[in-house]
Design an enzyme around this catalytic site. Structure first.
Site, PDB file in Angstrom:
ATOM      1  CG  ASP A  67      -2.766   0.341  -7.813  1.00 55.41           C
ATOM      2  OD1 ASP A  67      -3.498   0.268  -6.813  1.00 55.41           O
ATOM      3  OD2 ASP A  67      -3.158   0.801  -8.894  1.00 55.41           O
ATOM      4  CD  GLU A 128      -0.620   6.720 -10.786  1.00 55.32           C
ATOM      5  OE1 GLU A 128      -0.600   7.118 -11.974  1.00 55.32           O
ATOM      6  OE2 GLU A 128      -1.666   6.628 -10.119  1.00 55.32           O
TER       7      GLU A 128
END
Length: 376
Positions: A67, A128
């Site tokens: 990520d 997120e």
């Protein structure tokens, strides 16, 4: 420059330019430049995401994912490479995840591309929020490259540095964000019978929601319903006409999650009938549970060496890597970062770690690509 120094530089450079999900423009430019210097031809995806495809002339592909996004947190580490973006911070270790995947890319660039499977490196935005893994899947990337297995990691400050930790099956939870607004009718406190008390109704809802865990869901199922915020009323001697509360629902089963939210809505309807109020309810599932493939796990454990720790219980944290595992088998694992010096939790303003743990991640990735056998 040796690999540890290079990984440390990447991590600290990236740490200084944290950006929110789908806004990782500087981050993307940095990663792309480093990959190009290794000889790769990075492919853009979702504007800020990057793919690297190593064609080993095989039918199947194995993927590795990092990520990229950061958090809206003001950093207080006092380190020399602190965030230059005021109010934003890599407080969840994604800078380290990217540095590890860059290190893996570097290692791959230095050996012949004669692996048993093609390799896809995914630098994914927006873990997120809103869930970049889901967007990658919706874009058909896994199907386009015929990806048959995927691996990813997360730095974990609750696990001792030097340890790799994982477990088969459930590793992390499905989560949903709960938002409830109760609309009643205001009245003077001395004439309460002329009003509809939204605070009283909200209080009963919260208690009845908690009863779902002990009277509706089987005791062997792990679940969390947490109410973290509640607001209602304006004046002490007035019956409140509106109350709002917010929370989170977490479990390791999509079926259980649906049963919880369906029961909540049934409770809401009963309260509306009983009190004549209106209840606006929202609790959509965000990320599915992270479920590690059992066959891959059995192979994975053999590659981890002596510093492996099998977790006895999954964590009630959430992770969008689960969207990949909905489509293909995958393994998500933790790399421990806890030391006497570095022990602040994820999503805290003082989270930090020793970059040496990233070398362990690179080596494990390399062992995976060399030794994992994919099924039909």
């Amino acid at each position: 420059m040796d690999l540890l120094k290079q990984i440390t530089k990447w991590r600290r450079d990236l740490h200084q330019i944290p950006e929110l999900g789908l806004e990782e423009f500087k981050t993307s430019q940095y990663v792309k430049k480093e990959l190009e210097e290794m000889g790769y031809q990075p492919i853009s995806v979702l504007e800020t995401g990057i793919l690297v495809y190593l064609d080993c002339h095989q039918d199947k592909t194995i993927a590795f994912r990092s990520d990229m996004d950061a958090l809206k947190i003001t950093e207080q580490t006092n380190c020399e490479f602190a965030s230059k973006h005021q109010g934003y911070m890599h407080a969840c270790g994604h800078d380290g995840h990217m540095a590890a995947l860059l290190g893996f890319a570097k290692k791959l660039s230095q050996v012949p591309a004669d692996f048993a499977y093609n390799i896809l490196l995914i630098f994914q935005p927006a873990e997120e929020s809103p869930g970049g893994a889901n967007l990658i899947c919706q874009a058909g990337i896994l199907k386009q490259y015929n990806v048959k297995a995927i691996f990813g990691l997360h730095l974990m400050p609750t696990i001792e540095a030097g340890k790799i930790a994982c477990r088969p099956g459930p590793l992390m939870a499905q989560n949903g964000e709960l938002d409830v607004t109760v609309t009643g009718k205001s009245a003077h406190a001395g004439l309460y019978h002329l009003g509809v008390d939204s605070i009283l109704i909200a209080s009963q809802l919260i208690c009845q929601y908690q009863n779902i865990l002990t009277r509706v869901i089987a005791p062997v199922e792990s679940c969390v319903i947490n109410i973290g915020e509640i607001k209602g009323g304006t004046v002490r001697n007035i019956v409140a006409d509106q109350a709002v509360f917010k929370g989170t629902v977490r479990t390791y089963s999509e079926t259980v999650f649906k049963k919880i939210t369906d029961t909540m809505q049934a409770i809401n309807h009963g309260m509306e009938e009983a009190y004549g109020c209106k209840i606006d309810f929202s609790c959509p599932p965000m990320y599915p549970p992270v479920l590690n493939d059992y066959d891959l796990y059995a192979q994975f454990v053999k590659l981890t060496g002596d510093n492996y720790e099998e977790l006895k219980e999954p964590l009630m944290l959430a992770e969008d890597f689960a969207f990949y595992q909905r489509e293909i088998p995958g393994i998500f694992f933790y790399v421990g970062t806890k030391t006497e010096r570095y022990n602040s939790g994820l999503h805290t303003e003082t989270f930090n770690f020793d970059e040496e743990v990233l070398l362990q991640a690179v080596e494990l990735y390399y062992q995976i690509v060399c030794k994992i056998k994919l099924g039909e």
